[in-house]
Design a protein around this motif. Structure first.
Motif, PDB file in Angstrom:
ATOM      1  N   GLU A  24       1.469   3.899  15.993  1.00  0.00           N
ATOM      2  CA  GLU A  24       2.875   3.636  16.307  1.00  0.00           C
ATOM      3  C   GLU A  24       3.807   4.494  15.439  1.00  0.00           C
ATOM      4  O   GLU A  24       4.892   4.876  15.860  1.00  0.00           O
ATOM      5  N   TYR A  25       3.365   4.821  14.209  1.00  0.00           N
ATOM      6  CA  TYR A  25       4.140   5.743  13.368  1.00  0.00           C
ATOM      7  C   TYR A  25       4.194   7.122  14.035  1.00  0.00           C
ATOM      8  O   TYR A  25       5.263   7.727  14.168  1.00  0.00           O
ATOM      9  N   ASN A  26       3.040   7.603  14.476  1.00  0.00           N
ATOM     10  CA  ASN A  26       2.988   8.930  15.100  1.00  0.00           C
ATOM     11  C   ASN A  26       3.860   8.989  16.349  1.00  0.00           C
ATOM     12  O   ASN A  26       4.503  10.006  16.619  1.00  0.00           O
ATOM     13  N   ILE A  50       0.834  -1.198   0.000  1.00  0.00           N
ATOM     14  CA  ILE A  50       0.000   0.000   0.000  1.00  0.00           C
ATOM     15  C   ILE A  50       0.872   1.252   0.000  1.00  0.00           C
ATOM     16  O   ILE A  50       1.755   1.394   0.853  1.00  0.00           O
ATOM     17  N   MET A  51       0.618   2.130  -0.966  1.00  0.00           N
ATOM     18  CA  MET A  51       1.399   3.370  -1.010  1.00  0.00           C
ATOM     19  C   MET A  51       1.195   4.146   0.293  1.00  0.00           C
ATOM     20  O   MET A  51       0.065   4.291   0.740  1.00  0.00           O
ATOM     21  N   ARG A  52       2.310   4.625   0.874  1.00  0.00           N
ATOM     22  CA  ARG A  52       2.334   5.278   2.192  1.00  0.00           C
ATOM     23  C   ARG A  52       1.905   4.337   3.314  1.00  0.00           C
ATOM     24  O   ARG A  52       1.253   4.764   4.272  1.00  0.00           O
ATOM     25  N   GLN A  53       2.276   3.049   3.166  1.00  0.00           N
ATOM     26  CA  GLN A  53       1.829   2.078   4.177  1.00  0.00           C
ATOM     27  C   GLN A  53       2.384   2.389   5.560  1.00  0.00           C
ATOM     28  O   GLN A  53       1.762   2.054   6.569  1.00  0.00           O
ATOM     29  N   ALA A  54       3.555   3.029   5.616  1.00  0.00           N
ATOM     30  CA  ALA A  54       4.061   3.527   6.901  1.00  0.00           C
ATOM     31  C   ALA A  54       3.694   5.003   6.980  1.00  0.00           C
ATOM     32  O   ALA A  54       4.288   5.817   6.288  1.00  0.00           O
ATOM     33  N   GLY A  55       2.716   5.337   7.783  1.00  0.00           N
ATOM     34  CA  GLY A  55       2.308   6.745   7.815  1.00  0.00           C
ATOM     35  C   GLY A  55       1.384   7.056   8.972  1.00  0.00           C
ATOM     36  O   GLY A  55       1.199   6.236   9.880  1.00  0.00           O
ATOM     37  N   GLY A  63      12.754   0.317  -3.400  1.00  0.00           N
ATOM     38  CA  GLY A  63      13.379   1.641  -3.360  1.00  0.00           C
ATOM     39  C   GLY A  63      12.601   2.565  -4.271  1.00  0.00           C
ATOM     40  O   GLY A  63      11.847   2.105  -5.122  1.00  0.00           O
ATOM     41  N   PHE A  64      12.741   3.865  -4.104  1.00  0.00           N
ATOM     42  CA  PHE A  64      11.934   4.763  -4.942  1.00  0.00           C
ATOM     43  C   PHE A  64      12.587   6.120  -5.100  1.00  0.00           C
ATOM     44  O   PHE A  64      13.511   6.501  -4.380  1.00  0.00           O
ATOM     45  N   SER A  65      12.021   6.849  -6.080  1.00  0.00           N
ATOM     46  CA  SER A  65      12.400   8.239  -6.311  1.00  0.00           C
ATOM     47  C   SER A  65      11.211   8.951  -6.931  1.00  0.00           C
ATOM     48  O   SER A  65      10.332   8.318  -7.514  1.00  0.00           O
ATOM     49  N   ASP A  89      11.478  10.068   1.545  1.00  0.00           N
ATOM     50  CA  ASP A  89      10.582  10.940   0.784  1.00  0.00           C
ATOM     51  C   ASP A  89      11.218  11.258  -0.554  1.00  0.00           C
ATOM     52  O   ASP A  89      12.449  11.224  -0.681  1.00  0.00           O
ATOM     53  N   ILE A  90      10.387  11.599  -1.536  1.00  0.00           N
ATOM     54  CA  ILE A  90      10.958  11.950  -2.847  1.00  0.00           C
ATOM     55  C   ILE A  90      11.750  13.268  -2.777  1.00  0.00           C
ATOM     56  O   ILE A  90      12.604  13.511  -3.608  1.00  0.00           O
ATOM     57  N   LEU A  91      11.456  14.084  -1.787  1.00  0.00           N
ATOM     58  CA  LEU A  91      12.057  15.423  -1.764  1.00  0.00           C
ATOM     59  C   LEU A  91      13.445  15.467  -1.140  1.00  0.00           C
ATOM     60  O   LEU A  91      14.058  16.528  -1.035  1.00  0.00           O
ATOM     61  N   ASP A 112      10.758  15.569  14.135  1.00  0.00           N
ATOM     62  CA  ASP A 112      10.048  15.984  12.926  1.00  0.00           C
ATOM     63  C   ASP A 112      10.283  14.974  11.819  1.00  0.00           C
ATOM     64  O   ASP A 112      11.093  14.064  11.962  1.00  0.00           O
ATOM     65  N   PHE A 113       9.577  15.179  10.712  1.00  0.00           N
ATOM     66  CA  PHE A 113       9.577  14.186   9.640  1.00  0.00           C
ATOM     67  C   PHE A 113      10.966  13.955   9.056  1.00  0.00           C
ATOM     68  O   PHE A 113      11.388  12.810   8.864  1.00  0.00           O
ATOM     69  N   MET A 114      11.715  15.013   8.757  1.00  0.00           N
ATOM     70  CA  MET A 114      13.028  14.816   8.137  1.00  0.00           C
ATOM     71  C   MET A 114      14.024  14.154   9.096  1.00  0.00           C
ATOM     72  O   MET A 114      14.881  13.387   8.664  1.00  0.00           O
ATOM     73  N   ASP A 146       5.560   9.665 -10.367  1.00  0.00           N
ATOM     74  CA  ASP A 146       5.336  10.862 -11.192  1.00  0.00           C
ATOM     75  C   ASP A 146       3.985  11.460 -10.800  1.00  0.00           C
ATOM     76  O   ASP A 146       2.998  11.376 -11.534  1.00  0.00           O
ATOM     77  N   THR A 147       3.971  12.040  -9.627  1.00  0.00           N
ATOM     78  CA  THR A 147       2.715  12.488  -9.026  1.00  0.00           C
ATOM     79  C   THR A 147       2.048  13.608  -9.823  1.00  0.00           C
ATOM     80  O   THR A 147       0.829  13.707  -9.855  1.00  0.00           O
ATOM     81  N   TRP A 148       2.864  14.447 -10.471  1.00  0.00           N
ATOM     82  CA  TRP A 148       2.269  15.619 -11.135  1.00  0.00           C
ATOM     83  C   TRP A 148       2.316  15.591 -12.657  1.00  0.00           C
ATOM     84  O   TRP A 148       1.881  16.548 -13.316  1.00  0.00           O
TER      85      TRP A 148
END
Ligand code: CP3
Length: 353
Positions: free
Chosen positions: A35-37, A25-30, A143-145, A77-79, A45-47, A208-210
């Motif tokens: 437990e993620y929170n 599932i996309m964003r399955q850890a979120g 892995g992703f980008s 994250d992609i960023l 923070d997130f970074m 390619d979200t956008w």
């Protein structure tokens, strides 16, 4: 290195037989997981969560401890890529990602150079190798980008989800500058993904979200051409195992044949297309990943089971389907609906294999 004990995900991507349809599932850890929170709060923070290999490993494993998912995805994250280029990523509370120094000047664009994944992105590679160890060869690691174009959107606009006036203005007014950025991004993404494979990633996904925000011709020139350049540069085999590549353009339903032709193994689908029709169009060339509307996970387990059954039936008999959502799981999703989905896909899909 042998294949993971559960290799259904890799097999489906390569269109080899499987006993059931694998699911992740996309964003399955979120943030839909308490437990993620909790771990994120510990990180601050997130970074900081992304930069700490122990904590990134911990959150990657959390959804797998709850649900019998068939793949893990690197927590990052992609960023991270534009951040490593020096654009200054930050997350404004409740507003999503932002850049301190978006690309607005010609000189800044001309100064842009490809990132070295073993330099200030080494923390991602450390997370990949640590996650692989934690997985103990149970399921494969993705892995992703971001795609070169989707990264460029954030780099130029300074944030996501806009009308893309600046990016599109550049595409039509100064295409040379946009091509310069996209070329640097494509080289960076190739190096970044190949370093992830070297660190242990067993499949790769391009987000390619956008791309779907572009016109037909602009999509091919500014998004698809650079994803093709990326795919051509990727390590496709490691330790005697194929490393399959998934390409996902959100809103790309009109272009499936073109996406399937760039050399990837699988195409990700958002929820706007019928997966059976998509299979008829490109299923001989590529596997398909998708495509339940994530909003369905906000209903009830009964509705989730029924709607998952429809996606499975639409794809029909045979291999080549990786079940997923059409986009990331919403933060207000009840985890019990995710449990119902994973169970339903595993149970209901057996008759198709
Ligand atoms: O799928 C996974 O579990 C792996 C981790 C992952 C994250 N982001 C974690 C994350 C992946 C694969 C991504 C990809 C990503 N990041 C994309 C492409 C996929 C897509 O959703 O279209 C994009 C566009 C981004 C950029 C980004 N990062 C956005 C839009 C946001 C959300 C902002 C918000 O507040 O909703 C992020 C932050 C982010 N990335 C979170 C997670 C779990 C939430 C951050 C938090 O904990 O506060």
């Amino acid at each position: 290195m042998s294949r993971p004990k559960n290799d259904t995900f890799l097999r489906a991507l390569l269109r080899e037989p499987t006993p059931y349809t694998p699911i992740w599932i996309m964003r399955q850890a979120g943030r839909y997981l308490a437990e993620y929170n909790a771990t994120r709060a510990r990180a601050g923070d997130f970074m900081s969560l992304c930069r700490n290999a122990d904590l990134a490993t911990e959150v990657t494993m959390q959804p797998l401890a709850r649900f019998p998912l068939d793949a893990a995805i690197l927590f990052s994250d992609i960023l991270t890529v534009p951040d490593a280029m020096g654009l200054g990523l930050y997350f404004a509370e409740g507003e999503g990602p932002r850049f301190e120094r978006p690309l607005r000047d010609e000189w800044a664009i001309n100064d842009l150079t490809p990132i070295d994944p073993w330099g200030n992105l080494r923390y991602v590679m450390d997370a990949v190798s640590q996650i692989r160890k934690a997985l103990a060869n149970e399921v494969p690691l993705i892995g992703f980008s971001g795609s070169p174009f989707t990264l460029a959107c954030y780099m130029i606009e300074g944030q996501g989800g806009t009308d893309f006036e600046r990016v599109k203005g550049m595409a039509y007014g100064r295409p040379d500058l946009l091509h310069k950025i996209l070329d640097v991004n494509a080289r960076s993404v190739v190096a970044y993904l190949n370093a992830q494979v070297e660190s242990g990633a067993q499949a790769l996904m391009l987000f390619d979200t956008w791309g779907g925000a572009l016109s037909n011709a602009a999509y091919q020139e500014f998004s698809l051409a650079y994803m093709q350049q990326v795919v051509a540069g990727l390590t496709r085999e490691r330790d005697g195992q194929k490393v399959p590549v998934i390409v996902f353009t959100k809103g790309g339903g009109l272009w499936l044949e073109k996406i399937a032709a760039i050399g990837c193994d699988a195409v990700g689908l958002d929820w706007t297309v019928d997966i059976g029709e998509a299979r008829a169009r490109v299923g001989k060339r590529v596997a398909l990943q998708g495509n339940l509307d994530p909003t369905i996970l906000l209903t009830t387990p009964e509705i989730v089971r029924r709607e998952a059954g429809k996606v499975l039936a639409s794809y029909g008999a045979g291999t080549g389907h990786v079940f997923n959502l059409g986009h990331g799981v919403s933060r207000v999703t009840p985890p019990e609906n995710v449990a119902a989905l994973v169970e339903a896909v595993h149970e209901q899909s057996r008759i198709y294999h």
